[in-house]
Design a protein around this motif. Structure first.
Motif, PDB file in Angstrom:
ATOM      1  N   ASN A   1       0.917  -1.032   0.104  1.00 35.11           N
ATOM      2  CA  ASN A   1      -0.176   0.035   0.184  1.00 35.11           C
ATOM      3  C   ASN A   1       0.909   1.203  -0.031  1.00 35.11           C
ATOM      4  OD1 ASN A   1       0.753   0.447   2.671  1.00 35.11           O
ATOM      5  ND2 ASN A   1      -0.845  -0.437   3.590  1.00 35.11           N
ATOM      6  N   SER A   2       0.219   2.422  -0.210  1.00 39.52           N
ATOM      7  CA  SER A   2       1.062   3.582  -0.164  1.00 39.52           C
ATOM      8  C   SER A   2       2.142   3.953   0.938  1.00 39.52           C
ATOM      9  CB  SER A   2       0.461   4.937  -0.573  1.00 39.52           C
ATOM     10  OG  SER A   2      -0.534   4.907   0.496  1.00 39.52           O
ATOM     11  N   GLU A   3       1.708   3.577   2.193  1.00 38.55           N
ATOM     12  CA  GLU A   3       2.311   3.782   3.607  1.00 38.55           C
ATOM     13  C   GLU A   3       3.785   2.768   3.366  1.00 38.55           C
ATOM     14  OE1 GLU A   3      -0.891   3.223   3.577  1.00 38.55           O
ATOM     15  OE2 GLU A   3      -1.466   5.255   4.059  1.00 38.55           O
ATOM     16  N   ARG A   4       3.355   1.423   3.021  1.00 36.59           N
ATOM     17  CA  ARG A   4       4.286   0.434   2.969  1.00 36.59           C
ATOM     18  C   ARG A   4       5.584   0.814   1.977  1.00 36.59           C
ATOM     19  NH1 ARG A   4       2.400  -5.607   3.473  1.00 36.59           N
ATOM     20  NH2 ARG A   4       4.397  -5.866   4.358  1.00 36.59           N
ATOM     21  N   LEU A   5       4.972   1.341   0.868  1.00 40.14           N
ATOM     22  CA  LEU A   5       5.832   1.721  -0.292  1.00 40.14           C
ATOM     23  C   LEU A   5       6.581   2.914   0.217  1.00 40.14           C
ATOM     24  CD1 LEU A   5       6.961   1.783  -3.056  1.00 40.14           C
ATOM     25  CD2 LEU A   5       4.988   3.220  -3.878  1.00 40.14           C
ATOM     26  N   HIS A   6       6.159   3.863   1.003  1.00 44.98           N
ATOM     27  CA  HIS A   6       6.997   5.016   1.405  1.00 44.98           C
ATOM     28  C   HIS A   6       8.000   4.553   2.478  1.00 44.98           C
ATOM     29  CE1 HIS A   6       6.498   9.288   3.526  1.00 44.98           C
ATOM     30  NE2 HIS A   6       7.414   8.931   3.261  1.00 44.98           N
TER      31      HIS A   6
ATOM     32  N   GLN B   1       0.511   9.140  -7.880  1.00 48.41           N
ATOM     33  CA  GLN B   1       1.267   8.854  -9.471  1.00 48.41           C
ATOM     34  C   GLN B   1       2.350   9.886  -9.220  1.00 48.41           C
ATOM     35  OE1 GLN B   1       1.381   6.186 -11.083  1.00 48.41           O
ATOM     36  NE2 GLN B   1       2.597   6.847 -12.638  1.00 48.41           N
ATOM     37  N   PHE B   2       2.276  10.916  -8.858  1.00 46.51           N
ATOM     38  CA  PHE B   2       3.315  11.934  -8.653  1.00 46.51           C
ATOM     39  C   PHE B   2       4.422  11.547  -7.810  1.00 46.51           C
ATOM     40  CE2 PHE B   2       0.201  15.900  -9.480  1.00 46.51           C
ATOM     41  CZ  PHE B   2       0.211  15.780 -10.548  1.00 46.51           C
ATOM     42  N   VAL B   3       4.030  11.175  -6.647  1.00 49.47           N
ATOM     43  CA  VAL B   3       4.917  10.544  -5.674  1.00 49.47           C
ATOM     44  C   VAL B   3       5.700   9.367  -6.261  1.00 49.47           C
ATOM     45  CG1 VAL B   3       5.156   9.211  -3.483  1.00 49.47           C
ATOM     46  CG2 VAL B   3       3.815  11.437  -3.794  1.00 49.47           C
ATOM     47  N   ASN B   4       4.896   8.286  -6.761  1.00 51.70           N
ATOM     48  CA  ASN B   4       5.463   7.083  -7.616  1.00 51.70           C
ATOM     49  C   ASN B   4       6.817   7.612  -8.735  1.00 51.70           C
ATOM     50  OD1 ASN B   4       3.726   5.589  -6.068  1.00 51.70           O
ATOM     51  ND2 ASN B   4       2.548   5.066  -7.744  1.00 51.70           N
TER      52      ASN B   4
ATOM     53  N   LEU C   1       4.894   0.765 -10.278  1.00 51.63           N
ATOM     54  CA  LEU C   1       4.434   0.852  -8.761  1.00 51.63           C
ATOM     55  C   LEU C   1       3.081   1.040  -8.429  1.00 51.63           C
ATOM     56  CD1 LEU C   1       7.401   3.146  -7.285  1.00 51.63           C
ATOM     57  CD2 LEU C   1       7.155   0.623  -7.105  1.00 51.63           C
ATOM     58  N   ALA C   2       2.226   1.763  -9.506  1.00 50.65           N
ATOM     59  CA  ALA C   2       0.919   1.975  -9.423  1.00 50.65           C
ATOM     60  C   ALA C   2       0.136   0.700  -9.888  1.00 50.65           C
ATOM     61  CB  ALA C   2       0.338   3.047 -10.417  1.00 50.65           C
ATOM     62  N   MET C   3       0.720   0.066 -10.629  1.00 50.32           N
ATOM     63  CA  MET C   3      -0.192  -1.489 -10.773  1.00 50.32           C
ATOM     64  C   MET C   3       0.022  -2.200  -9.653  1.00 50.32           C
ATOM     65  SD  MET C   3      -1.441  -1.095 -13.844  1.00 50.32           S
ATOM     66  CE  MET C   3      -1.635  -2.620 -14.153  1.00 50.32           C
TER      67      MET C   3
ATOM     68  N   ARG D   1      -3.224  -3.869  -7.763  1.00 51.61           N
ATOM     69  CA  ARG D   1      -3.352  -5.031  -7.649  1.00 51.61           C
ATOM     70  C   ARG D   1      -3.296  -5.551  -6.281  1.00 51.61           C
ATOM     71  NH1 ARG D   1       0.516  -6.126 -12.060  1.00 51.61           N
ATOM     72  NH2 ARG D   1       2.094  -6.258 -10.449  1.00 51.61           N
ATOM     73  N   ASP D   2      -2.356  -5.087  -5.400  1.00 48.05           N
ATOM     74  CA  ASP D   2      -2.615  -5.534  -3.951  1.00 48.05           C
ATOM     75  C   ASP D   2      -3.545  -4.815  -3.158  1.00 48.05           C
ATOM     76  OD1 ASP D   2      -0.414  -6.822  -4.574  1.00 48.05           O
ATOM     77  OD2 ASP D   2       1.047  -5.927  -3.408  1.00 48.05           O
ATOM     78  N   SER D   3      -4.192  -3.870  -3.485  1.00 44.37           N
ATOM     79  CA  SER D   3      -5.349  -3.242  -2.870  1.00 44.37           C
ATOM     80  C   SER D   3      -6.439  -4.163  -2.692  1.00 44.37           C
ATOM     81  CB  SER D   3      -5.914  -1.825  -3.637  1.00 44.37           C
ATOM     82  OG  SER D   3      -6.377  -2.228  -4.556  1.00 44.37           O
ATOM     83  N   SER D   4      -6.813  -4.989  -3.606  1.00 39.15           N
ATOM     84  CA  SER D   4      -7.680  -5.957  -3.573  1.00 39.15           C
ATOM     85  C   SER D   4      -7.566  -7.135  -2.322  1.00 39.15           C
ATOM     86  CB  SER D   4      -8.114  -6.729  -4.765  1.00 39.15           C
ATOM     87  OG  SER D   4      -6.858  -7.349  -5.156  1.00 39.15           O
ATOM     88  N   ILE D   5      -6.193  -7.244  -2.250  1.00 38.53           N
ATOM     89  CA  ILE D   5      -6.017  -8.255  -0.917  1.00 38.53           C
ATOM     90  C   ILE D   5      -6.443  -7.530   0.271  1.00 38.53           C
ATOM     91  CG2 ILE D   5      -3.984  -9.342   0.171  1.00 38.53           C
ATOM     92  CD1 ILE D   5      -2.622  -9.498  -2.593  1.00 38.53           C
TER      93      ILE D   5
END
Length: 164
Positions: free
Chosen positions: A24-29, A82-85, A141-143, A147-151
């Motif tokens: 998720n975005s927090e884990r990516l950050h 997406q800007f952050v990615n 990263l967005a893809m 995909r993982d958001s459904s999990i």
């Protein structure tokens, strides 16, 4: 590099950094902070940056033990991510942040003293290969996030979304 080759290279580079899953975005950050070995502060851009037509900015300031990402305001969480990615893409590629003169950064972010700006890399267009590659990584990263958001959605109810 053509589009297909760029996308394939982006997938390989993202795979190499060992993202935590589900993402998720927090884990990516947090993962990017671990890779960079410093905190990354993500904030909406100041008005001067927006007026100059810059969509996002990756910035390092002398004396700060962290890096900054500033993004253009948007009502869309997906667009903001997406800007952050894209900026994370530059980090993954180890792009040098000297692409933007300190004088310009000082105009865009007037609260930062010009002599304190170590380096910056701004995003305003996609005309060169470095920008295209950073965008391809941002897309990858967005893809993964999508995909993982459904999990996460499945696991919210039962706690066993990956199992059931």
């Amino acid at each position: 590099m053509n589009y297909a080759a760029r996308q394939q290279h982006a997938q390989e580079l993202v795979q190499e950094i060992g993202l935590p899953r589900p993402l998720n975005s927090e884990r990516l950050h947090h993962h990017m902070e671990q890779i960079r070995e410093k905190k990354i502060v993500i904030r909406q851009a100041p008005q001067g940056m927006i007026d100059a037509g810059v969509c996002a900015l990756w910035l390092e300031v002398a004396g700060e033990g962290f890096e900054r990402i500033h993004y253009a305001p948007t009502d869309s969480a997906v667009h903001r991510q997406q800007f952050v990615n894209h900026e994370f893409g530059h980090m993954i590629l180890n792009h040098t942040k000297m692409a933007m003169p300190a004088e310009r950064v000082a105009l865009l972010a007037p609260l930062i003293p010009m002599n304190a700006i170590v380096s910056a890399l701004s995003r305003s267009n996609f005309t060169d290969e470095e920008e295209a590659m950073a965008e391809a990584i941002g897309d990858e990263l967005a893809m993964i996030l999508r995909r993982d958001s459904s999990i996460y959605k499945k696991s919210a109810d039962t706690g066993f979304g990956q199992v059931l």
